[in-house]
Design a protein around this motif. Structure first.
Motif, short mmCIF file in Angstrom:
data_model
loop_
_atom_site.label_atom_id
_atom_site.label_comp_id
_atom_site.label_asym_id
_atom_site.label_seq_id
_atom_site.Cartn_x
_atom_site.Cartn_y
_atom_site.Cartn_z
N THR A 1 4.63 1.69 5.85
CA THR A 1 5.03 0.34 5.46
C THR A 1 4.01 -0.30 4.53
OG1 THR A 1 3.99 -0.61 7.45
CG2 THR A 1 6.32 0.02 7.61
N ARG A 2 2.75 0.13 4.61
CA ARG A 2 1.72 -0.41 3.73
C ARG A 2 1.64 0.34 2.40
NH1 ARG A 2 0.75 -1.55 8.79
NH2 ARG A 2 -0.56 -3.33 9.39
N PHE A 3 2.04 1.60 2.40
CA PHE A 3 1.98 2.42 1.18
C PHE A 3 3.30 3.18 1.02
CE2 PHE A 3 -2.32 1.94 2.79
CZ PHE A 3 -2.97 1.42 1.69
N PRO A 4 4.40 2.47 0.76
CA PRO A 4 5.69 3.16 0.65
C PRO A 4 5.76 4.10 -0.54
CG PRO A 4 5.89 0.87 -0.04
CD PRO A 4 4.52 1.01 0.56
N GLU A 5 4.84 3.98 -1.49
CA GLU A 5 4.86 4.88 -2.65
C GLU A 5 4.36 6.28 -2.30
OE1 GLU A 5 0.83 2.75 -2.85
OE2 GLU A 5 2.89 2.31 -2.28
N ALA A 6 3.67 6.44 -1.15
CA ALA A 6 3.19 7.76 -0.73
C ALA A 6 4.36 8.56 -0.19
CB ALA A 6 2.10 7.61 0.33
N LYS A 7 4.58 9.74 -0.76
CA LYS A 7 5.69 10.57 -0.36
C LYS A 7 5.26 11.90 0.24
CE LYS A 7 9.02 7.79 -1.43
NZ LYS A 7 8.19 6.60 -1.46
N SER A 8 3.97 12.04 0.55
CA SER A 8 3.48 13.25 1.20
C SER A 8 2.13 12.96 1.83
CB SER A 8 3.36 14.40 0.18
OG SER A 8 2.30 14.13 -0.73
N GLN A 9 1.68 13.86 2.69
CA GLN A 9 0.36 13.72 3.28
C GLN A 9 -0.72 13.70 2.19
OE1 GLN A 9 -0.92 13.51 6.41
NE2 GLN A 9 0.56 14.31 7.86
N GLY A 10 -0.54 14.56 1.18
CA GLY A 10 -1.53 14.61 0.12
C GLY A 10 -1.64 13.31 -0.64
N GLU A 11 -0.49 12.67 -0.93
CA GLU A 11 -0.51 11.39 -1.64
C GLU A 11 -1.19 10.31 -0.80
OE1 GLU A 11 2.90 9.90 -3.79
OE2 GLU A 11 3.83 11.87 -3.62
N ALA A 12 -0.82 10.23 0.47
CA ALA A 12 -1.44 9.22 1.33
C ALA A 12 -2.94 9.42 1.43
CB ALA A 12 -0.79 9.26 2.72
N ALA A 13 -3.36 10.67 1.60
CA ALA A 13 -4.79 10.96 1.69
C ALA A 13 -5.50 10.65 0.38
CB ALA A 13 -5.01 12.42 2.08
N GLY A 14 -4.83 10.93 -0.75
CA GLY A 14 -5.44 10.63 -2.04
C GLY A 14 -5.64 9.15 -2.25
N ILE A 15 -4.69 8.34 -1.82
CA ILE A 15 -4.80 6.89 -1.96
C ILE A 15 -5.93 6.34 -1.09
CG2 ILE A 15 -3.64 4.69 -1.50
CD1 ILE A 15 -1.00 6.08 -2.20
N LEU A 16 -6.00 6.83 0.15
CA LEU A 16 -6.91 6.23 1.13
C LEU A 16 -8.30 6.85 1.14
CD1 LEU A 16 -4.38 5.87 4.06
CD2 LEU A 16 -5.43 4.00 2.79
N PHE A 17 -8.41 8.14 0.86
CA PHE A 17 -9.68 8.83 1.03
C PHE A 17 -10.23 9.45 -0.24
CE2 PHE A 17 -7.48 9.67 5.25
CZ PHE A 17 -8.01 8.52 5.83
#
Length: 536
Positions: A93-109
């Motif tokens: 809900t905070r990062f709806p643009e992330a469509k995979s684990q890799g994308e979410a990890a790239g944004i956050l870490f």
């Protein structure tokens, strides 16, 4: 329509997992996903992913933990997985643009954390493939119960059978396949429970309220429950990308968790109550030597083939050089080479660690515990401190945004977040006078006692809960892994050396074991009678 996405991000186009075939692409080359999956159908997709081979070792793990600890562990691991998926949804809900684990990890870490999480997820998928191949081999051994078939030969035959199916690159109607696969598991469990009533239990078998064995056996069995209960995280973001109403995702958890508890604990409790500590580590071995054994193993074989294809596609899409919709000879050859490498590697691993219960427990302790206990709370904890320069038209991270540097307590965790997040302790003033995300997205300015909300923060109680979860994970993952690996090494040295023949599951072997057990029981009764006579 799909959520707006960041066109500057490096993506896999139609190679992304769960993207339907022949999708339309945006100007940036991103797939326009047709959202058509209802939450109820997604529930069966998740059940098809989670419920499977792990359930067939749970009666043994319940016996190693005893009724009290085993019941708590079964409920606790399912509850932890439920909470973990809810945390993943809060991150979405905070990062709806992330469509995979890799994308979410790239944004956050950042890139280092992204590489770490991708490595964990891919190793998890590969080891699961090895466990699947082990199950397929054991199923073949059970089918030929009149002749001794060794595990290396059985898994070799299984590898040859599964390889053509592994060439399927596009998921197609994955929900329909998953429903059929989950139905096959339920049918096999019902068949085992029904037929077990005609199987005489070992007279020396016993049950225990407390853990009857040592620490390493108990930790191994906790890992086994994690293996069976964990799931839904690896393809979480891809699942939501196809939901007709992503906001309905929490409803799936109200269906899947109770269903899994009923299936898991019902099966484990029924089998442990009947067979006690003599229950086999691979539950299909209970089936009598008749048509039911062939039917049960065939249904299970179908389920594992489907699971292997689904996870094989999820794993290989990260490495394939061509789109999954490319029908050229070069694309098919590239996929075949990758599939061969995975199948061969799985064959080597599953025959090196040939005991099914040890293999699944080790995977559960190391990889499932990491993807369930560590990664989701790390996402949301990092998201709490995340500040970014928002593009009001796309709602995505602006390419002009400087690195975010506001996280006052990451280093205190001394572990995952502090190492892999680009956010450092303290606040550094950014252009424009903002600390952190800058601009209208919030953050804090020098001298403010309370930072302005950015829309990513969580309640303080949730924040402390995340800290507790991360602290528990930092301790639990290595401890559980240690216990499972110790048991695994011991069994490799004594019970099942690498590339050994494996357990004998022929009719003759099983009948001889039962006869030996009956003779041992008669000897025990005779000694008790003699002892009573002497005392009298």
């Amino acid at each position: 329509s799909a959520y707006p996405r960041d066109p500057t991000a490096k993506m896999g186009s139609e190679k992304d997992p769960l993207i339907p075939k022949d999708v339309a692409l945006t100007d940036s080359g991103r797939p326009v996903v047709k959202r058509s999956v209802h939450w109820a159908l997604l529930s069966f997709l998740i059940l098809g992913e989670i419920a499977g081979q792990g359930v067939f070792a749970l009666p043994l793990h319940l016996g190693r933990l005893g009724w009290f600890a085993g019941t708590l562990t079964c409920f606790g691991t399912l509850a932890i997985n439920n909470i973990s998926l809810r945390i993943m949804y809060a991150t979405h809900t905070r990062f709806p643009e992330a469509k995979s684990q890799g994308e979410a990890a790239g944004i956050l870490f950042g890139p280092v954390g992204q590489g770490f999480i991708r490595a964990v997820v891919h190793l998890y998928l590969f080891t699961i493939q090895s466990a699947y191949l082990n199950s397929l081999g054991r199923t073949i051994m059970n089918e030929f119960y009149g002749t001794r078939v060794c595990l290396p030969l059985a898994t070799g035959i299984a590898a040859l059978i599964v390889f053509p199916f592994a060439q399927l690159r596009s998921y197609g109607d994955i929900t329909g396949i998953s429903i059929a696969s989950f139905g096959a598991v339920v049918a096999v469990v019902a068949l085992i429970v029904g037929k077990s009533r005609a199987v005489e239990p070992d007279p020396l078998a016993s049950t225990s309220f407390w853990p009857p064995l040592g620490l390493t056996d108990s930790l191994t069995s906790v890992g086994g429950f994690f293996f069976a209960s964990g799931g839904g995280q690896c393809a979480f973001f891809e699942y939501l990308s196809e939901m007709s109403r992503p906001e309905d995702y929490p409803k799936t958890l109200w269906l899947t968790t109770p269903a899994l508890f009923a299936l898991y604990y019902g099966t484990a409790a029924a089998m442990y109550a009947r067979f006690g500590d003599k229950v086999p580590g691979f539950l299909l071995d209970i089936l009598p030597f008749d048509a039911s054994r062939l039917v049960g193993n065939t249904l299970f074989f179908f389920h594992i083939i489907v699971s292997f294809v689904i996870l094989n596609s999820a794993l290989l899409r990260a490495y394939a050089r061509f789109s999954v919709t490319d029908s050229s000879t070069a694309a098919r050859r590239d996929w075949a080479v990758l599939s061969a490498a995975v199948v061969l590697g799985a064959y080597v691993l599953t025959n090196t660690v040939s005991l099914f219960e040890d293999l699944t427990a080790a995977i559960g302790s190391l990889f499932v515990a990491t993807t369930v206990l560590l990664i989701p709370p790390a996402y949301l904890y990092a998201a709490h401190w995340f500040g970014r320069r928002a593009d009001p038209e796309r709602g995505a991270v602006s390419s002009e945004s400087p690195p975010v540097k506001r996280s006052p307590s990451l280093k205190k965790l001394g572990g995952f977040i502090g190492k892999f997040s680009p956010m450092k302790k303290g606040r550094k003033e950014m252009p424009g006078g903002d600390a952190g995300g800058g601009g209208s997205s919030g953050g804090s300015t020098p001298g403010e006692s309370t930072p302005r909300r950015t829309g990513f923060e969580v309640h303080w109680s949730v924040l402390w809960s995340l800290r507790v979860m991360l602290a528990v994970a930092v301790v639990a993952v290595p401890v559980l892994s240690w216990g499972s690996l110790v048991r695994l090494v011991q069994d490799m040295a004594t019970l099942a050396p690498p590339f050994s023949c494996g357990p004998c599951v022929t009719k003759e072997c099983i009948e001889n074991e039962r006869a030996e057990s009956a003779m041992a029981y008669l000897g025990l009764l005779e000694r008790r009678v003699r002892g009573a006579a002497l005392r009298g």
